[in-house]
Design an enzyme around this catalytic site. Structure first.
Site, PDB file in Angstrom:
ATOM      1  N   GLU A   1      39.662  26.176 -15.946  1.00 20.34           N
ATOM      2  CA  GLU A   1      39.398  24.831 -16.564  1.00 20.34           C
ATOM      3  C   GLU A   1      39.629  23.719 -15.124  1.00 20.34           C
ATOM      4  OE1 GLU A   1      37.712  23.696 -18.760  1.00 20.34           O
ATOM      5  OE2 GLU A   1      39.088  24.233 -20.461  1.00 20.34           O
TER       6      GLU A   1
ATOM      7  N   GLY B   1      33.139  13.650 -27.501  1.00 21.20           N
ATOM      8  CA  GLY B   1      34.579  13.275 -26.714  1.00 21.20           C
ATOM      9  C   GLY B   1      35.560  14.193 -27.051  1.00 21.20           C
ATOM     10  N   ALA B   2      35.400  15.485 -27.495  1.00 19.40           N
ATOM     11  CA  ALA B   2      36.570  16.291 -27.962  1.00 19.40           C
ATOM     12  C   ALA B   2      36.701  17.664 -26.910  1.00 19.40           C
ATOM     13  CB  ALA B   2      36.166  16.699 -29.460  1.00 19.40           C
ATOM     14  N   GLY B   3      35.940  17.596 -25.908  1.00 16.42           N
ATOM     15  CA  GLY B   3      36.123  18.767 -25.080  1.00 16.42           C
ATOM     16  C   GLY B   3      35.192  19.872 -25.306  1.00 16.42           C
ATOM     17  N   LEU B   4      34.239  19.612 -26.101  1.00 22.87           N
ATOM     18  CA  LEU B   4      33.367  20.755 -26.460  1.00 22.87           C
ATOM     19  C   LEU B   4      31.731  20.364 -26.159  1.00 22.87           C
ATOM     20  CD1 LEU B   4      34.562  21.436 -30.200  1.00 22.87           C
ATOM     21  CD2 LEU B   4      35.587  22.513 -28.072  1.00 22.87           C
TER      22      LEU B   4
ATOM     23  N   SER C   1      29.457  18.100 -26.187  1.00 26.25           N
ATOM     24  CA  SER C   1      28.314  17.506 -27.048  1.00 26.25           C
ATOM     25  C   SER C   1      27.559  16.916 -26.228  1.00 26.25           C
ATOM     26  CB  SER C   1      29.104  16.291 -27.800  1.00 26.25           C
ATOM     27  OG  SER C   1      29.581  15.325 -27.184  1.00 26.25           O
TER      28      SER C   1
ATOM     29  N   GLU D   1      23.508  15.163 -15.534  1.00 31.57           N
ATOM     30  CA  GLU D   1      24.898  14.382 -15.690  1.00 31.57           C
ATOM     31  C   GLU D   1      25.401  13.723 -14.488  1.00 31.57           C
ATOM     32  OE1 GLU D   1      27.686  13.848 -18.249  1.00 31.57           O
ATOM     33  OE2 GLU D   1      26.478  15.719 -18.846  1.00 31.57           O
TER      34      GLU D   1
ATOM     35  N   ASP E   1      29.254  23.641 -18.590  1.00 36.34           N
ATOM     36  CA  ASP E   1      28.808  22.996 -19.894  1.00 36.34           C
ATOM     37  C   ASP E   1      27.368  23.399 -20.138  1.00 36.34           C
ATOM     38  OD1 ASP E   1      31.533  22.301 -19.941  1.00 36.34           O
ATOM     39  OD2 ASP E   1      30.948  20.154 -19.912  1.00 36.34           O
TER      40      ASP E   1
ATOM     41  N   TYR F   1      38.272  11.586 -14.310  1.00 37.10           N
ATOM     42  CA  TYR F   1      37.736  12.877 -14.228  1.00 37.10           C
ATOM     43  C   TYR F   1      36.938  12.956 -12.528  1.00 37.10           C
ATOM     44  CZ  TYR F   1      34.559  17.135 -14.487  1.00 37.10           C
ATOM     45  OH  TYR F   1      33.988  18.528 -14.344  1.00 37.10           O
TER      46      TYR F   1
HETATM   47  C1  GLA Z   1      33.918  18.779 -18.294  1.00 43.12           C
HETATM   48  C2  GLA Z   1      32.948  19.094 -17.498  1.00 43.12           C
HETATM   49  C3  GLA Z   1      32.821  20.429 -16.922  1.00 43.12           C
HETATM   50  C4  GLA Z   1      34.159  21.080 -16.579  1.00 43.12           C
HETATM   51  C5  GLA Z   1      35.385  20.762 -17.681  1.00 43.12           C
HETATM   52  C6  GLA Z   1      36.888  21.137 -17.243  1.00 43.12           C
HETATM   53  O1  GLA Z   1      33.688  19.485 -19.638  1.00 43.12           O
HETATM   54  O2  GLA Z   1      31.727  18.732 -17.978  1.00 43.12           O
HETATM   55  O3  GLA Z   1      31.962  20.583 -15.862  1.00 43.12           O
HETATM   56  O4  GLA Z   1      34.510  20.567 -15.196  1.00 43.12           O
HETATM   57  O5  GLA Z   1      35.265  19.414 -17.954  1.00 43.12           O
HETATM   58  O6  GLA Z   1      36.798  22.415 -16.982  1.00 43.12           O
END
Ligand code: GLA
Length: 392
Positions: A34, A128-131, A133, A166, A178, A227
């Site tokens: 991560e 916005g849930a870390g998956l 989107s 992005e 991602d 971030y």
């Molecule tokens: C987000 C970013 C990814 C990665 C993760 C953390 O999802 O888009 O590139 O850095 O956070 O691992």
């Protein structure tokens, strides 16, 4: 009505016509590695059975018209207006519209044609849930324009074009994980990616295990800035360490031993951030060996270590994520639990014994609700194939 039926029905209603194609691109969950993708490290995500879908056909003009069902909002733009991040009426693009527009911009930058599209899209990847989107929206529009533009490119190239959208259009200084997972997903497999060479292979989960995703229901107040801030600390650490370890290009090039020797040369915050990265890269390299030996116990321990490190060193957790993780770790059948994705809210990923999975999910939801007063969503998750288009 399922997602596909919804976008098709909405397309009929909005355009009074039949869409010709459906594009589909999954979100992702990350098991280990991560915040290391932008440090040239190794990651271990899977594409998941939560997807973005677009019903579409050519618009027949240079203009693209896109209805975002989840946002109940619509935009129109063309290749000129998006250069200024504007719609065809020369007003600023809505935030959500920057993802399709960014994809068009990025494809055009690469010399790839993007005919005007008429589209309705929706997603069951929670935002916005870390998956991921946003990556799933980018990759869905990527394959949609691949269909309409009449060109074909390998999925990894599409992922790179999404990354460019992005970082340069939307403005999040992220890595490739991602977009890669959404484009290159493999059914029932994790994906082990070297973020420097972009070599990757599919890896199986340990036998009799399943992934459970638990959504805290807390949404990151992203955090683009937090971030980008973490990213900047990593670069600062590399710049300073280059004075002591010649030839390093990224934290990927620093071993755990070298880091221990020179970490006292770094400012305190950069030292903590870099420690997470250096150790997390080592953990991921080890983890894949455990996976290939079918060793869920040791793999799960590394997931637990990862969470502690994200919480204490990288500082991207939040109280609700910590509760979700510690409850999970105390339940029978759980090999490992940690926050997944960027952090600051969103979801955890849990590696769970298949036989205990349903009880685990039920109990985790109950205990989390009891401790926080929040209603989580907990679900058993399948790994799926990456983005694609089908004719209706
Ligand atoms: C987000 C970013 C990814 C990665 C993760 C953390 O999802 O888009 O590139 O850095 O956070 O691992």
């Amino acid at each position: 009505m399922d997602l596909q039926q919804r976008v098709i029905a909405a397309y009929h209603k909005r355009f009074d016509a039949t869409p010709e194609f459906i594009a589909r691109a999954p979100g992702r969950v990350n098991l280990l590695g991560e915040h290391v993708d932008y440090n040239d490290g190794f990651v271990l995500p899977a594409a998941i059975d939560r997807v973005s879908m677009i019903a579409f056909r050519k618009s027949g003009s240079p203009n693209s018209t896109i209805l975002a069902l989840d946002m109940a909002d619509e935009t129109s733009f063309d290749r000129q207006s998006i250069l200024d991040r504007q719609n065809s009426n020369r007003a600023a693009l809505a935030h959500w519209a920057r993802y399709p527009a960014g994809m068009m911009w990025s494809l055009n930058t690469e010399g790839l044609d993007t005919p005007g599209i008429q589209a309705v899209f929706a997603s069951d990847v929670p935002r916005g849930a870390g998956l991921s989107s946003s990556a799933s929206v980018e990759m869905a529009f990527g394959v949609a324009w691949e269909e309409l533009g009449g060109w074909t490119i390998p999925p990894m190239r599409l992922a790179k074009i999404g990354l460019q959208a992005e970082t340069q259009y939307v403005g999040l200084n992220c890595g490739i994980m991602d977009q890669f997972a959404s484009a290159c997903g493999v059914k029932d497999r994790l994906l082990y990616l070297d973020c420097r060479s972009l070599d990757w292979r599919a890896v199986s989960l340990p036998e009799n295990t399943i992934l459970v995703i638990a959504d805290t229901s807390v949404r990151r107040s992203l955090t683009g800035s937090a971030y980008n801030d973490r990213h900047a600390s990593c670069e600062e650490a590399v710049r300073i360490l280059q004075g002591f370890i010649p030839g390093i290009r990224a934290l990927r090039d620093v071993s755990v031993e070298q880091f221990q020797r020179f970490s006292n040369r770094l400012p305190e915050i950069a030292a903590r951030r870099a420690q997470h990265i250096v150790e997390e890269i080592a953990r991921t390299e080890l983890a894949v060996v455990f996976l290939e030996n079918n060793d869920a116990v040791h793999f799960g321990e590394l997931m637990n270590c990862c969470h502690t490190s994200l919480r204490d060193l990288y500082e991207v957790s939040c109280p609700e994520l910590d509760v979700m993780v510690s409850v999970a770790q105390s339940l029978p059948g759980c090999y490992g639990a940690r926050l997944t994705g960027g952090g600051f809210g969103g979801c955890t990923v849990n590696l769970v014994d298949r036989r205990s999975a349903k009880t685990f999910a039920r109990q985790l939801a109950l205990d989390y609700k009891h401790k926080t007063g929040l209603k989580p969503e907990v679900y058993l998750c399948q790994a799926v194939d990456g983005a694609g288009v089908k004719k209706i």
